[in-house]
Design an enzyme around this catalytic site. Structure first.
Site, PDB file in Angstrom:
ATOM      1  N   GLU A 178       0.838  -1.199   0.000  1.00  0.00           N
ATOM      2  CA  GLU A 178       0.000   0.000   0.000  1.00  0.00           C
ATOM      3  C   GLU A 178       0.880   1.260   0.000  1.00  0.00           C
ATOM      4  OE1 GLU A 178      -2.698  -0.110   3.262  1.00  0.00           O
ATOM      5  OE2 GLU A 178      -3.942   1.528   2.509  1.00  0.00           O
ATOM      6  N   GLY A 214      -8.738   5.233   6.859  1.00  0.00           N
ATOM      7  CA  GLY A 214      -9.603   5.122   8.016  1.00  0.00           C
ATOM      8  C   GLY A 214      -8.988   4.198   9.064  1.00  0.00           C
ATOM      9  N   ALA A 215      -8.304   3.128   8.597  1.00  0.00           N
ATOM     10  CA  ALA A 215      -7.782   2.139   9.539  1.00  0.00           C
ATOM     11  C   ALA A 215      -6.263   2.071   9.599  1.00  0.00           C
ATOM     12  CB  ALA A 215      -8.349   0.754   9.211  1.00  0.00           C
ATOM     13  N   SER A 216      -5.560   2.521   8.549  1.00  0.00           N
ATOM     14  CA  SER A 216      -4.095   2.524   8.631  1.00  0.00           C
ATOM     15  C   SER A 216      -3.541   3.768   7.967  1.00  0.00           C
ATOM     16  CB  SER A 216      -3.506   1.266   7.978  1.00  0.00           C
ATOM     17  OG  SER A 216      -3.540   1.370   6.580  1.00  0.00           O
ATOM     18  N   THR A 217      -2.268   4.032   8.278  1.00  0.00           N
ATOM     19  CA  THR A 217      -1.593   5.177   7.661  1.00  0.00           C
ATOM     20  C   THR A 217      -0.214   4.721   7.191  1.00  0.00           C
ATOM     21  OG1 THR A 217      -1.068   7.525   7.926  1.00  0.00           O
ATOM     22  CG2 THR A 217      -0.598   6.131   9.825  1.00  0.00           C
ATOM     23  N   GLN A 218       0.243   5.270   6.073  1.00  0.00           N
ATOM     24  CA  GLN A 218       1.517   4.850   5.487  1.00  0.00           C
ATOM     25  C   GLN A 218       2.456   6.040   5.304  1.00  0.00           C
ATOM     26  OE1 GLN A 218      -1.224   2.258   5.417  1.00  0.00           O
ATOM     27  NE2 GLN A 218      -1.541   3.576   3.673  1.00  0.00           N
TER      28      GLN A 218
HETATM   29  N1  LIG Z   1     -14.156  14.717   4.984  1.00  0.00           N
HETATM   30  C1  LIG Z   1     -14.099  13.679   4.192  1.00  0.00           C
HETATM   31  N2  LIG Z   1     -13.707  12.523   4.704  1.00  0.00           N
HETATM   32  C2  LIG Z   1     -13.664  11.474   3.897  1.00  0.00           C
HETATM   33  C3  LIG Z   1     -13.996  11.550   2.523  1.00  0.00           C
HETATM   34  N3  LIG Z   1     -13.837  10.323   1.973  1.00  0.00           N
HETATM   35  C4  LIG Z   1     -13.430   9.531   2.977  1.00  0.00           C
HETATM   36  N4  LIG Z   1     -13.329  10.214   4.133  1.00  0.00           N
HETATM   37  C5  LIG Z   1     -12.913   9.736   5.456  1.00  0.00           C
HETATM   38  O1  LIG Z   1     -11.500   9.845   5.512  1.00  0.00           O
HETATM   39  C6  LIG Z   1     -10.921   8.685   6.091  1.00  0.00           C
HETATM   40  C7  LIG Z   1      -9.990   8.047   5.115  1.00  0.00           C
HETATM   41  O2  LIG Z   1     -10.713   7.711   3.973  1.00  0.00           O
HETATM   42  P1  LIG Z   1     -10.047   6.768   2.903  1.00  0.00           P
HETATM   43  O3  LIG Z   1      -8.729   7.322   2.536  1.00  0.00           O
HETATM   44  O4  LIG Z   1     -11.038   6.505   1.858  1.00  0.00           O
HETATM   45  O5  LIG Z   1      -9.808   5.479   3.831  1.00  0.00           O
HETATM   46  P2  LIG Z   1      -9.984   3.953   3.462  1.00  0.00           P
HETATM   47  O6  LIG Z   1      -9.279   3.716   2.184  1.00  0.00           O
HETATM   48  O7  LIG Z   1     -11.400   3.595   3.510  1.00  0.00           O
HETATM   49  O8  LIG Z   1      -9.238   3.258   4.690  1.00  0.00           O
HETATM   50  P3  LIG Z   1      -7.894   2.370   4.701  1.00  0.00           P
HETATM   51  O9  LIG Z   1      -8.312   0.975   4.396  1.00  0.00           O
HETATM   52  O10 LIG Z   1      -7.363   2.525   6.075  1.00  0.00           O
HETATM   53  O11 LIG Z   1      -6.972   2.948   3.676  1.00  0.00           O
HETATM   54  C8  LIG Z   1     -12.096   7.819   6.523  1.00  0.00           C
HETATM   55  O12 LIG Z   1     -12.351   8.136   7.872  1.00  0.00           O
HETATM   56  C9  LIG Z   1     -13.250   8.279   5.666  1.00  0.00           C
HETATM   57  O13 LIG Z   1     -14.480   8.143   6.339  1.00  0.00           O
HETATM   58  C10 LIG Z   1     -14.394  12.801   2.014  1.00  0.00           C
HETATM   59  O14 LIG Z   1     -14.693  12.967   0.833  1.00  0.00           O
HETATM   60  N5  LIG Z   1     -14.427  13.830   2.902  1.00  0.00           N
HETATM   61 CA   LIG Z   2      -7.038   3.819   1.631  1.00  0.00          CA
END
Ligand SMILES: Nc1nc2c(ncn2[C@@H]2O[C@H](COP(=O)(O)OP(=O)(O)OP(=O)(O)O)[C@@H](O)[C@H]2O)c(=O)[nH]1
Ligand SMILES: [Ca+2]
Length: 501
Positions: A164, A205-209
């Site tokens: 990732e 939402g669950a991990s950071t890189q």
């Molecule tokens: N404010 C805002 N938050 C968002 C948006 N889309 C996603 N998020 C939130 O931002 C965080 C990261 O979103 P993503 O990068 O899509 O995360 P993910 O790919 O679902 O999670 P991972 O599996 O950890 O990578 C999550 O808490 C989402 O609920 C958006 O358009 N606006």
């Molecule tokens: Ca992601």
């Protein structure tokens, strides 16, 4: 008519003919060939939701850098696929609407040859830890749906945190054009020696890189080390993925810590706005692998959270998530994880961008100084919930209520976790898109799996075909003129002799 004049005329006629022929060749050679476009689909099955991306590129330029473009993104309705752990058979069908959209974007003649990949990230890594068979069932449900689509199914799997990080880094550097320059640009760049890559910061939402090229990368921690050979150049890359440190799971971790000290079922939380209230169910709370080590028997089943809107207290609260006490390496970020010295510019995307962009701190034109960022988040947190809600009526309450926490968390992660300072903070660029493509791991994943990034630089002629033909015409014109001039000079025809003209 004298014979010299005749020769002159014939020569003139022949030169004109030659020029016309050359121009005709140049024009026909440069006629745009019928466009041969290829497509690829990647589904990013994240913890919070799934996104489907459609990419396209000209078939004949497959190995050039920067030619693959995102042409469509479709946000799947509902939760991420890991959210279907209690109804695994529904995970696949949830993708149907976005697959339909992809069918409409890609010409039907191309469907069969269009590869489709699904990569699941931290949400599924966590589900696999919590309930492996549920994770397998979710994956087989999405596989069934993808196999039924008219595309060329290439796999649905949980990618590692390393992948990732690495693919996110490849994506942004591919889009920024850091890997390869061709022709004149290459010459210019080698003169300025600015062919550096950018690091990648991804907050899910669950991990950071965190991923970047590091000169000082030692063999202290081999699992954080990657080697790439791309377009004829070697890259030594550091990467780490922190599971449970995406912004949703970081909030869960913080609440789990708060729960250790609560005396009643209500909690005053400095990371939410004054006047904000939220209730959480305790029963499922500690099932999550990110909180299970803090499991505690509590005399209540629901926790009532009330906002306090105090940025300083919130930062102190969050800081506890980063354990800086022991480091078995020469330097660490937190929790005893190796981190070499930070180096170069960084592109920060996904939630880093969503949050900073909402707070007007993404600084698209020029980076916003760290002290201004802190002040802005502090005053945002201090605003009462009613005021915030009235001001941003069209933003989802889930997102809006968490911008204060998320802003504070981002600063904690970058300042306390990775130890960015006032100075190198300016090297972080918050970006959502580069050109028409979203920053994220999906493009890099597809480029890698379709072998579109060669290890060695393809032998490219320094000039494009058009410039080559143009230059040939120009040279020929100069040559004909010189010949004509020379001939006129040495065999001065009578008509040009003094007194005749
Ligand atoms: N404010 C805002 N938050 C968002 C948006 N889309 C996603 N998020 C939130 O931002 C965080 C990261 O979103 P993503 O990068 O899509 O995360 P993910 O790919 O679902 O999670 P991972 O599996 O950890 O990578 C999550 O808490 C989402 O609920 C958006 O358009 N606006
Ligand atoms: Ca992601």
């Amino acid at each position: 008519m004298s014979s010299t004049r005749k020769i002159l005329l014939i020569l003139g006629f022949l030169s004109t003919l030659a020029v016309i022929a050359l121009i005709a060749v140049a024009v026909t050679q440069n006629k745009p060939l019928p466009k041969n476009i290829k497509y690829g689909i990647v589904l990013d099955a994240g913890s919070s939701h799934t996104n489907l991306y459609v990419y396209e590129w000209p078939a004949e330029k497959e190995n050039d850098t920067g030619v693959v473009k995102q042409v469509e993104v479709c946000k799947v309705e509902g939760p991420g696929i890991s959210g279907y752990s209690h109804a695994t058979e529904k995970a696949g069908p949830s993708l149907a609407q976005c697959l339909q959209q992809a069918k409409e974007v890609i010409p039907s003649t191309q469907h069969k040859e269009t590869p489709v990949y699904l990569g699941a990230t931290a949400g599924m890594r966590l589900l696999r830890l919590e309930n492996e068979s549920a994770a397998d069932e979710v994956l087989s449900s999405v596989e069934t749906t993808l196999r039924l689509a008219p595309f060329n199914f290439q796999g649905a799997r949980i990618i590692t945190g390393q992948e990732e990080g690495a693919y996110g880094w490849i994506t942004i550097n591919y889009l920024l054009g850091s890997f390869k320059q061709s022709g004149w640009k290459k010459l210019l760049h080698s003169l300025k020696s600015t062919s550096e890559t950018s690091g990648a910061l991804d907050l899910g939402g669950a991990s950071t890189q965190i991923t970047f090229v590091s000169k000082e990368l030692s063999s202290e921690s081999p699992e954080n080390q990657l080697y790439f050979r791309l377009y004829g150049k070697d890259y030594q890359v550091y990467t780490h993925s922190f599971l449970c440190y995406g912004k949703d799971q970081a909030l869960q971790q913080k609440l789990a810590r708060d729960l250790q000290t609560v005396e009643s079922s209500s909690l005053l939380d400095p990371c939410f706005h004054r006047g904000y209230q939220r209730t959480i169910n305790i029963s499922d709370f500690f099932k999550n692998p990110c909180t299970s080590d803090k499991k505690k028997q509590l005399p209540f089943s629901q926790l009532y959270i009330e906002g306090e809107g105090d940025y300083q207290k919130c930062r102190e609260n969050i800081q506890k998530l980063f354990d800086k006490t022991n480091c078995p390496y020469s330097s660490c970020s937190f929790n005893g994880i190796y981190l070499p010295p930070l180096q170069g510019d960084f592109g920060a995307f996904s939630a880093f961008y969503f949050v900073m962009n909402f707070l007007n701190l993404a600084g698209e034109a020029s980076p916003v100084p760290l002290n201004k960022v802190t002040r802005t988040i502090e005053s945002f947190c201090a605003r009462p919930w009613q005021e915030v809600k009235t001001m941003y009526q069209n933003i989802k309450e889930k997102y809006l209520s968490e911008y204060c926490f998320s802003g504070a968390y981002i600063l904690s992660l970058l300042e306390n976790g990775y130890e960015f300072t006032e100075d190198n903070w300016q090297r972080i660029h918050f970006l959502g898109k580069i050109g028409s493509s979203d920053a994220g791991w999906t493009l890099g994943y597809m480029l890698n799996l379709t072998n579109m990034i060669p290890a060695e630089e393809p032998a490219v002629p320094p000039l494009s075909h058009g410039s080559y033909v143009g230059l040939m015409v120009l040279c020929s014109l100069v040559l004909v003129s010189v010949l004509l001039f020379a001939w006129l000079l040495f065999h001065k025809p009578k008509c040009l002799q003094k007194g005749v003209v």
